[in-house]
Design a protein around this motif. Structure first.
Motif, PDB file in Angstrom:
ATOM      1  N   LEU A 110       0.835  -1.196   0.000  1.00 35.35           N
ATOM      2  CA  LEU A 110       0.000   0.000   0.000  1.00 35.35           C
ATOM      3  C   LEU A 110       0.870   1.246   0.000  1.00 35.35           C
ATOM      4  O   LEU A 110       1.931   1.273   0.631  1.00 35.35           O
ATOM      5  CB  LEU A 110      -0.885   0.034   1.249  1.00 35.35           C
ATOM      6  CG  LEU A 110      -1.682  -1.216   1.573  1.00 35.35           C
ATOM      7  CD1 LEU A 110      -2.332  -1.092   2.934  1.00 35.35           C
ATOM      8  CD2 LEU A 110      -2.719  -1.483   0.514  1.00 35.35           C
ATOM      9  N   VAL A 111       0.396   2.290  -0.659  1.00 34.05           N
ATOM     10  CA  VAL A 111       1.057   3.586  -0.656  1.00 34.05           C
ATOM     11  C   VAL A 111       0.045   4.618  -0.166  1.00 34.05           C
ATOM     12  O   VAL A 111      -1.083   4.680  -0.675  1.00 34.05           O
ATOM     13  CB  VAL A 111       1.568   3.985  -2.064  1.00 34.05           C
ATOM     14  CG1 VAL A 111       2.190   5.367  -2.045  1.00 34.05           C
ATOM     15  CG2 VAL A 111       2.564   2.955  -2.579  1.00 34.05           C
ATOM     16  N   GLY A 112       0.451   5.410   0.837  1.00 34.49           N
ATOM     17  CA  GLY A 112      -0.398   6.462   1.371  1.00 34.49           C
ATOM     18  C   GLY A 112       0.131   7.827   0.988  1.00 34.49           C
ATOM     19  O   GLY A 112       0.571   8.038  -0.138  1.00 34.49           O
ATOM     20  N   ASN A 113       0.120   8.746   1.954  1.00 32.20           N
ATOM     21  CA  ASN A 113       0.646  10.086   1.717  1.00 32.20           C
ATOM     22  C   ASN A 113       1.602  10.457   2.849  1.00 32.20           C
ATOM     23  O   ASN A 113       2.039   9.586   3.591  1.00 32.20           O
ATOM     24  CB  ASN A 113      -0.495  11.097   1.546  1.00 32.20           C
ATOM     25  CG  ASN A 113      -1.400  11.174   2.764  1.00 32.20           C
ATOM     26  OD1 ASN A 113      -0.967  11.010   3.910  1.00 32.20           O
ATOM     27  ND2 ASN A 113      -2.674  11.442   2.541  1.00 32.20           N
ATOM     28  N   GLU A 114       1.891  11.738   3.011  1.00 33.02           N
ATOM     29  CA  GLU A 114       2.858  12.181   4.023  1.00 33.02           C
ATOM     30  C   GLU A 114       2.376  11.923   5.442  1.00 33.02           C
ATOM     31  O   GLU A 114       3.182  11.815   6.362  1.00 33.02           O
ATOM     32  CB  GLU A 114       3.159  13.685   3.882  1.00 33.02           C
ATOM     33  CG  GLU A 114       3.785  14.074   2.567  1.00 33.02           C
ATOM     34  CD  GLU A 114       2.755  14.250   1.444  1.00 33.02           C
ATOM     35  OE1 GLU A 114       1.524  14.303   1.709  1.00 33.02           O
ATOM     36  OE2 GLU A 114       3.185  14.300   0.281  1.00 33.02           O
ATOM     37  N   ASP A 115       1.063  11.828   5.651  1.00 29.23           N
ATOM     38  CA  ASP A 115       0.493  11.742   6.987  1.00 29.23           C
ATOM     39  C   ASP A 115      -0.112  10.395   7.355  1.00 29.23           C
ATOM     40  O   ASP A 115      -0.293  10.108   8.540  1.00 29.23           O
ATOM     41  CB  ASP A 115      -0.604  12.805   7.157  1.00 29.23           C
ATOM     42  CG  ASP A 115      -0.063  14.201   6.967  1.00 29.23           C
ATOM     43  OD1 ASP A 115       1.002  14.498   7.518  1.00 29.23           O
ATOM     44  OD2 ASP A 115      -0.715  14.986   6.251  1.00 29.23           O
ATOM     45  N   THR A 116      -0.465   9.597   6.376  1.00 27.93           N
ATOM     46  CA  THR A 116      -1.196   8.369   6.699  1.00 27.93           C
ATOM     47  C   THR A 116      -1.100   7.337   5.587  1.00 27.93           C
ATOM     48  O   THR A 116      -0.876   7.675   4.422  1.00 27.93           O
ATOM     49  CB  THR A 116      -2.684   8.677   6.992  1.00 27.93           C
ATOM     50  OG1 THR A 116      -3.294   7.523   7.559  1.00 27.93           O
ATOM     51  CG2 THR A 116      -3.432   9.114   5.763  1.00 27.93           C
ATOM     52  N   VAL A 117      -1.264   6.108   5.988  1.00 30.98           N
ATOM     53  CA  VAL A 117      -1.532   5.004   5.071  1.00 30.98           C
ATOM     54  C   VAL A 117      -2.631   4.202   5.748  1.00 30.98           C
ATOM     55  O   VAL A 117      -2.588   3.966   6.956  1.00 30.98           O
ATOM     56  CB  VAL A 117      -0.270   4.158   4.770  1.00 30.98           C
ATOM     57  CG1 VAL A 117       0.292   3.478   6.008  1.00 30.98           C
ATOM     58  CG2 VAL A 117      -0.532   3.151   3.662  1.00 30.98           C
ATOM     59  N   ASN A 118      -3.656   3.839   4.998  1.00 30.13           N
ATOM     60  CA  ASN A 118      -4.845   3.237   5.591  1.00 30.13           C
ATOM     61  C   ASN A 118      -5.057   1.814   5.073  1.00 30.13           C
ATOM     62  O   ASN A 118      -5.664   1.626   4.020  1.00 30.13           O
ATOM     63  CB  ASN A 118      -6.074   4.095   5.294  1.00 30.13           C
ATOM     64  CG  ASN A 118      -7.323   3.536   5.931  1.00 30.13           C
ATOM     65  OD1 ASN A 118      -7.261   2.697   6.822  1.00 30.13           O
ATOM     66  ND2 ASN A 118      -8.468   4.001   5.457  1.00 30.13           N
ATOM     67  N   PRO A 119      -4.599   0.804   5.828  1.00 28.14           N
ATOM     68  CA  PRO A 119      -4.814  -0.573   5.384  1.00 28.14           C
ATOM     69  C   PRO A 119      -6.286  -0.970   5.293  1.00 28.14           C
ATOM     70  O   PRO A 119      -6.602  -2.004   4.710  1.00 28.14           O
ATOM     71  CB  PRO A 119      -4.090  -1.405   6.456  1.00 28.14           C
ATOM     72  CG  PRO A 119      -3.063  -0.478   7.013  1.00 28.14           C
ATOM     73  CD  PRO A 119      -3.732   0.874   7.007  1.00 28.14           C
ATOM     74  N   ALA A 120      -7.193  -0.169   5.828  1.00 28.18           N
ATOM     75  CA  ALA A 120      -8.621  -0.479   5.745  1.00 28.18           C
ATOM     76  C   ALA A 120      -9.137  -0.415   4.309  1.00 28.18           C
ATOM     77  O   ALA A 120     -10.291  -0.764   4.056  1.00 28.18           O
ATOM     78  CB  ALA A 120      -9.434   0.444   6.649  1.00 28.18           C
ATOM     79  N   VAL A 121      -8.298  -0.034   3.366  1.00 29.90           N
ATOM     80  CA  VAL A 121      -8.673  -0.096   1.956  1.00 29.90           C
ATOM     81  C   VAL A 121      -8.809  -1.572   1.536  1.00 29.90           C
ATOM     82  O   VAL A 121      -9.469  -1.888   0.554  1.00 29.90           O
ATOM     83  CB  VAL A 121      -7.657   0.677   1.072  1.00 29.90           C
ATOM     84  CG1 VAL A 121      -6.324  -0.022   0.998  1.00 29.90           C
ATOM     85  CG2 VAL A 121      -8.211   0.937  -0.308  1.00 29.90           C
TER      86      VAL A 121
END
Length: 181
Positions: free
Chosen positions: A60-71
């Motif tokens: 998974l790739v998120g952004n500067e503040d978060t990555v959300n495995p709930a995707v």
């Protein structure tokens, strides 16, 4: 509901790869975790790797503040092993440890283990008894209060979350936090 396929996104996090693994092969699982840590220790944005009991490895790739495995589909996340990174602030050799939000995620999705890498930091978090989001809120808040009461200066801690987690580890039964993996 997400299908858990490459390209699925919540607008902040995207699934970039899905492959197979033998979830019961501890050597293979740890190799994935070590490779992730080596690759993303100093990444500028958050990334995650989710290894599910069904034998899938999600990148998974998120952004500067978060990555959300709930995707990823909720059923896939239960009992999973998750590693993610926290970007390192300029001038430091590591970023802070797990956030309260990381603990909420672990209890909401009943993950088996959480790993974190941030520069030189390598941390592991496990829940060995059942907790709710409200329990985590209370445990975290109580540790924060105790930390404030025991500090001799008012200067901010560079690694506040780490200090809170160490306090939780020493006082809360069923939450295990440690360095190195």
């Amino acid at each position: 509901m997400s299908s858990g396929g490459v390209g699925d996104t919540d607008g902040y996090t995207i699934i970039t790869d899905v492959r197979q693994i033998d979830f019961n092969d501890e050597t293979a699982v740890m190799a994935e975790i070590e490779q992730f840590a080596e690759t993303y220790a100093y990444a500028d944005i958050e990334h995650a790797l989710v290894i599910t009991p069904a034998g899938k490895v999600y990148s998974l790739v998120g952004n500067e503040d978060t990555v959300n495995p709930a995707v990823i589909d909720r059923n896939e996340l239960e009992g999973s092993i998750v590693i993610h990174n926290h970007p390192v602030e300029f001038g430091l050799n590591m970023g802070d440890s797990f956030s309260r939000r990381d603990l909420y995620f672990a209890v909401e999705y009943n993950t088996r283990q959480q790993y974190l890498v941030s520069g030189e930091r390598r941390n592991v978090l496990e829940f060995t008894k059942k907790y709710t989001a409200n329990d985590v809120y209370d445990v975290w808040s109580n540790a924060e209060i105790k930390l404030r009461q025991t500090r001799t200066t008012r200067t901010d801690l560079t690694f506040r979350q780490e200090a809170i987690l160490k306090a939780i580890n020493n006082t809360a039964e069923g939450i295990v936090f440690y360095d190195e993996f």
